[in-house]
Enzyme design. Structure first.
Site, PDB file in Angstrom:
ATOM      1  CB  ILE A   1      -3.468  -7.404  -6.128  1.00  0.00           C
ATOM      2  CG1 ILE A   1      -3.205  -8.857  -6.562  1.00  0.00           C
ATOM      3  CG2 ILE A   1      -4.171  -7.361  -4.772  1.00  0.00           C
ATOM      4  CD1 ILE A   1      -2.256  -9.616  -5.667  1.00  0.00           C
ATOM      5  NE  ARG A   2      -7.318  -0.600  -2.704  1.00  0.00           N
ATOM      6  CZ  ARG A   2      -6.753   0.152  -1.787  1.00  0.00           C
ATOM      7  NH1 ARG A   2      -5.687  -0.260  -1.137  1.00  0.00           N
ATOM      8  NH2 ARG A   2      -7.250   1.322  -1.496  1.00  0.00           N
TER       9      ARG A   2
ATOM     10  CD  GLU B   1      -2.180   2.112   1.025  1.00  0.00           C
ATOM     11  OE1 GLU B   1      -2.917   2.754   0.252  1.00  0.00           O
ATOM     12  OE2 GLU B   1      -1.374   2.656   1.790  1.00  0.00           O
ATOM     13  CB  SER B   2       1.903   3.449  -2.762  1.00  0.00           C
ATOM     14  OG  SER B   2       0.603   3.890  -3.085  1.00  0.00           O
TER      15      SER B   2
ATOM     16  CG  HIS C   1       1.387  -8.212  -7.503  1.00  0.00           C
ATOM     17  ND1 HIS C   1       2.003  -7.917  -6.308  1.00  0.00           N
ATOM     18  CD2 HIS C   1       0.379  -7.327  -7.631  1.00  0.00           C
ATOM     19  CE1 HIS C   1       1.389  -6.891  -5.729  1.00  0.00           C
ATOM     20  NE2 HIS C   1       0.397  -6.508  -6.514  1.00  0.00           N
TER      21      HIS C   1
ATOM     22  CB  CYS D   1       1.700  -3.556  -7.567  1.00  0.00           C
ATOM     23  SG  CYS D   1      -0.069  -3.260  -7.400  1.00  0.00           S
TER      24      CYS D   1
ATOM     25  CD  GLU E   1       5.040  -9.981  -6.389  1.00  0.00           C
ATOM     26  OE1 GLU E   1       5.183  -9.660  -7.597  1.00  0.00           O
ATOM     27  OE2 GLU E   1       4.294  -9.340  -5.621  1.00  0.00           O
TER      28      GLU E   1
HETATM   29  N1  LIG Z   1      -1.041  -4.586  -4.894  1.00  0.00           N
HETATM   30  C1  LIG Z   1      -0.645  -3.371  -4.697  1.00  0.00           C
HETATM   31  O1  LIG Z   1       0.552  -3.097  -4.575  1.00  0.00           O
HETATM   32  C2  LIG Z   1      -1.717  -2.352  -4.550  1.00  0.00           C
HETATM   33  C3  LIG Z   1      -1.270  -0.918  -4.611  1.00  0.00           C
HETATM   34  C4  LIG Z   1      -2.240  -0.046  -3.861  1.00  0.00           C
HETATM   35  N2  LIG Z   1      -3.513   0.019  -4.506  1.00  0.00           N
HETATM   36  C5  LIG Z   1      -1.649   1.346  -3.686  1.00  0.00           C
HETATM   37  O2  LIG Z   1      -2.151   2.272  -4.208  1.00  0.00           O
HETATM   38  O3  LIG Z   1      -0.679   1.501  -3.015  1.00  0.00           O
END
Ligand SMILES: NC(=O)CC[C@H](N)C(=O)O
Length: 302
Positions: free
Chosen positions: A164-165, A57-58, A278, A95, A280
């Site tokens: 993923i998101r 989550e950045s 991703h 991501c 990995e």
């Molecule tokens: N899988 C992820 O790294 C998601 C990133 C996340 N949605 C973000 O904005 O940080």
């Protein structure tokens, strides 16, 4: 290859699938080290040859990465900027890691003063959470990395992209090489962000912080607001020229009359690599092999 000859790749281990990245890198001929502090990057007498910034989550990663200044007054983010910009070492963001390497970000957290704590370096505009929320995570075929064409003349099979998101790259600077694009519909929240951004670009407005719609550009270690302008066709010569120099943001258009757009999911600019998905989390190691090759070439040319 003996262990001594294998390059040493640091994996930022604040959040996310860092152990999975380590396993894939090790399967691709690298040694790895978990990195949480500036000291981790330097101690042990052996310099890192590359770094991987995993997903997560950045916003949270940015808060942690900038929170603590260690000896020499440097945070992990400062040390990573030196690693990327001064040492020019290969660094790969997947991501959330990609968001951190971006120069500009929309949909950044509205609750953080001065926006998202980006490391920067990659001249791209990313839209956070473009592909949807955590529950709408999915797998989609994406273009394979360039070198995986190998002997079959570039007819390599698509790469299974796990999103993923995930963020999408909306635009990339001229020096950035686009390694992959996909056509995808933005999630509802991202669609609102894009609509707002488009409206602002159209009106030639300066984009400043506004809820989840932030367009930020990093300048040195400071974030500064970037003026987003688009030249209108009726501008006079002088004005138009001036505007064109600034008008580097162009958003991808609708792909087929639907809300789907062609967005970028993988880019490279010299020592930096970014993927929105991703690698990995699959058994397909082609992207890790591609990055391992970047690292080996960098070691060989040092
Ligand atoms: N899988 C992820 O790294 C998601 C990133 C996340 N949605 C973000 O904005 O940080």
């Amino acid at each position: 290859m003996s262990n001594e000859k294998k390059p040493l790749v640091g994996v930022l281990s604040i959040q996310g699938a860092f152990e999975e990245h380590q396993a894939c890198l090790e399967a691709s001929g690298c040694r790895t080290k978990q990195i949480r502090t500036v000291a981790d990057m330097t101690e042990g007498g052996e310099a890192l040859d590359g770094m991987v910034l995993p997903g997560g989550e950045s916003t949270a990663m940015g808060l942690i990465g900038t929170a603590t200044k260690e000896s020499g007054g440097k945070s992990v983010w400062d040390a990573l900027r030196d690693f990327i910009e001064v040492d020019k070492k290969p660094t790969w963001g997947t991501c959330a890691g990609m968001i951190l390497l971006a120069e500009r970000c929309v949909g950044a957290s509205a609750v953080i003063q001065d926006g998202q704590a980006l490391i920067g370096g990659m001249d791209i505009l990313v839209c956070r959470n473009y592909f949807g929320s955590q529950v709408s995570s999915f797998e989609m075929a994406t273009p394979p990395p360039p070198t995986s064409g190998g002997e079959d003349g570039g007819m390599a099979s698509p790469y299974p992209g796990v999103f993923i998101r995930a963020p999408a790259i909306l635009s990339a600077g001229q020096e950035v090489t686009v390694l992959g694009k996909v056509v995808a519909t933005p999630c509802r929240q991202a669609a609102v962000v894009l609509e707002e951004l488009e409206r602002k670009i159209e009106k030639g407005e300066t984009v400043v912080q506004m809820g989840v719609v932030d367009a930020l550009e990093r300048d040195g270690s400071q974030l500064r607001h970037r003026e987003v302008v688009k030249a209108s066709p009726c501008e006079t010569g002088e004005e138009k020229k001036e505007l064109e120099q600034d008008a580097s943001i162009e958003l991808p258009g609708a792909a087929d009359g639907s809300n789907a757009r062609e967005v970028i999911c993988a880019v490279r600019k010299s020592n930096l690599l970014c993927t929105a998905f991703h690698p990995e989390l699959t058994n397909d190691h082609r992207w890790h092999q591609y990055f391992a090759q970047m690292v080996k070439e960098s070691v060989a040319s040092a």
